[in-house]
Design a protein around this motif. Sequence first.
Motif, mmCIF file in Angstrom:
data_model
loop_
_atom_site.group_PDB
_atom_site.id
_atom_site.type_symbol
_atom_site.label_atom_id
_atom_site.label_comp_id
_atom_site.label_asym_id
_atom_site.label_seq_id
_atom_site.Cartn_x
_atom_site.Cartn_y
_atom_site.Cartn_z
ATOM 1 N N ALA A 112 0.830 -1.208 0.000
ATOM 2 C CA ALA A 112 0.000 0.000 0.000
ATOM 3 C C ALA A 112 0.862 1.255 0.000
ATOM 4 O O ALA A 112 0.541 2.247 -0.669
ATOM 5 C CB ALA A 112 -0.934 -0.005 1.202
ATOM 6 N N GLU A 113 1.961 1.232 0.733
ATOM 7 C CA GLU A 113 2.839 2.402 0.765
ATOM 8 C C GLU A 113 3.502 2.636 -0.598
ATOM 9 O O GLU A 113 3.660 3.783 -1.025
ATOM 10 C CB GLU A 113 3.896 2.249 1.860
ATOM 11 C CG GLU A 113 3.350 2.454 3.256
ATOM 12 C CD GLU A 113 4.449 2.692 4.282
ATOM 13 O OE1 GLU A 113 5.635 2.831 3.895
ATOM 14 O OE2 GLU A 113 4.115 2.747 5.485
ATOM 15 N N VAL A 114 3.893 1.556 -1.272
ATOM 16 C CA VAL A 114 4.455 1.720 -2.611
ATOM 17 C C VAL A 114 3.391 2.258 -3.561
ATOM 18 O O VAL A 114 3.659 3.148 -4.380
ATOM 19 C CB VAL A 114 5.041 0.389 -3.127
ATOM 20 C CG1 VAL A 114 5.431 0.507 -4.597
ATOM 21 C CG2 VAL A 114 6.261 -0.010 -2.294
ATOM 22 N N SER A 115 2.161 1.753 -3.450
ATOM 23 C CA SER A 115 1.077 2.269 -4.281
ATOM 24 C C SER A 115 0.849 3.752 -4.026
ATOM 25 O O SER A 115 0.599 4.523 -4.967
ATOM 26 C CB SER A 115 -0.211 1.495 -4.007
ATOM 27 O OG SER A 115 -0.089 0.148 -4.406
ATOM 28 N N ALA A 157 -9.434 5.912 -8.188
ATOM 29 C CA ALA A 157 -10.151 4.643 -8.288
ATOM 30 C C ALA A 157 -9.312 3.523 -7.691
ATOM 31 O O ALA A 157 -8.146 3.349 -8.060
ATOM 32 C CB ALA A 157 -10.486 4.335 -9.740
ATOM 33 N N VAL A 158 -9.899 2.775 -6.788
ATOM 34 C CA VAL A 158 -9.248 1.618 -6.173
ATOM 35 C C VAL A 158 -9.969 0.376 -6.681
ATOM 36 O O VAL A 158 -11.153 0.171 -6.395
ATOM 37 C CB VAL A 158 -9.312 1.702 -4.634
ATOM 38 C CG1 VAL A 158 -8.567 0.528 -4.003
ATOM 39 C CG2 VAL A 158 -8.742 3.031 -4.145
ATOM 40 N N GLY A 165 -5.717 -3.327 -0.937
ATOM 41 C CA GLY A 165 -6.618 -2.269 -1.352
ATOM 42 C C GLY A 165 -7.162 -1.490 -0.172
ATOM 43 O O GLY A 165 -7.254 -0.256 -0.210
ATOM 44 N N ARG A 166 -7.488 -2.178 0.899
ATOM 45 C CA ARG A 166 -8.009 -1.518 2.097
ATOM 46 C C ARG A 166 -6.921 -0.686 2.783
ATOM 47 O O ARG A 166 -7.187 0.425 3.269
ATOM 48 C CB ARG A 166 -8.589 -2.549 3.060
ATOM 49 C CG ARG A 166 -9.861 -3.190 2.521
ATOM 50 C CD ARG A 166 -10.315 -4.389 3.337
ATOM 51 N NE ARG A 166 -11.399 -5.083 2.677
ATOM 52 C CZ ARG A 166 -12.639 -5.201 3.169
ATOM 53 N NH1 ARG A 166 -12.941 -4.694 4.348
ATOM 54 N NH2 ARG A 166 -13.566 -5.836 2.491
ATOM 55 N N ALA A 167 -5.713 -1.217 2.821
ATOM 56 C CA ALA A 167 -4.615 -0.451 3.421
ATOM 57 C C ALA A 167 -4.326 0.807 2.607
ATOM 58 O O ALA A 167 -4.060 1.884 3.156
ATOM 59 C CB ALA A 167 -3.367 -1.326 3.521
ATOM 60 N N VAL A 211 -5.799 5.407 -11.244
ATOM 61 C CA VAL A 211 -6.452 4.102 -11.098
ATOM 62 C C VAL A 211 -5.437 3.155 -10.477
ATOM 63 O O VAL A 211 -4.386 2.880 -11.065
ATOM 64 C CB VAL A 211 -6.927 3.563 -12.461
ATOM 65 C CG1 VAL A 211 -7.489 2.147 -12.302
ATOM 66 C CG2 VAL A 211 -7.967 4.498 -13.073
ATOM 67 N N ALA A 212 -5.728 2.688 -9.265
ATOM 68 C CA ALA A 212 -4.811 1.810 -8.531
ATOM 69 C C ALA A 212 -5.383 0.400 -8.489
ATOM 70 O O ALA A 212 -6.488 0.180 -7.983
ATOM 71 C CB ALA A 212 -4.590 2.336 -7.118
#
Length: 333
Positions: A112-115, A157-158, A165-167, A211-212
Amino acid sequence: MSAPTVVAVVSEELFTEFFSDADAERLRAVAAGLGGGFARVDRLAEAELGAARVVITSWGVGPFDAALLAALPKLELIAHTGATIKPFATDELFDRGVVVTQAGAGMARSVAEVSLTFTLALLHRVPEMHNALRAGDGWYDADAVGVQREILGTPIAVIGASRTGRAYLELIRVLGAEPLLVDPTIDAEAATALGAALVPLDEALQRARIVAVHAPTLPETHHLIGRRELALMPHGAGLVNTARSWIVDEAALIDELQRGRLSAAIDVFDEEPLAADSPFRALPGVLVTPHRAAGTTQGRRRQGRIVADEVEAFAAGRPLAHAVSRDQLSSMA
């Protein structure tokens, strides 16, 4: 030495990354409590398996088919240090009643941090500016970079309310983004509890600046983001993929990137390692990393701690927190 009751099929380097001295000692204590020893091997073929009741796996382990299970007559638990168990989980394994657990929850924060890092980089047009300066273009003309944006108030957008995804949702929400969630497995009320608006895929792609991708690799998610879907994204939008290349049509994405219509930050590819002549390496609006989003020190140790917790729980006869059933496997990454 007693025959091993706990066998870790993990390279020495990875074992040190995953397991602190304290957690490694916990594994040895469980092995002793089960009446045997502990062994770490690079491959199952190197281990004495007759007494093994617990096998700890990592990436690259092969399927537990009938022939391998015949060499593991006492096997009761497989504890996987990674997330997906699909490469090795077989019907024969579940038919035997072997319990399978995994440590994917330990990776969620790291990925999540990289995203989030990717998201901020694309919004602020970091790849374009960095690549231009590295190429010797001088003090880059700001007009050529494209519109720079803050995350505050930006629709993002997740795709998928997975653990990661939640993190990621939690991180972007705290920073003031406008999260749009696409996930057919949850309802609007559950999405609201995650701080997101539940919307159809097409609407999310049309509205979002980023968009992730955080969806699992399922038959129905293959090329979920294809040529038609990429065309729905507005000019200057960015795609972040730290999940699996399975979900995005790579050829269609490259076409959009070569036209300069979209930007992208990607950690996962159809071909890994990434080919030396891959277009991803040369495109100015692209940020690439070598499938290392989960590779933090803290994340690795969380994974090891989860495995040690699960092995201890098994030995004590307690319920496992991260067990995966045969039925769950069909809907997991």
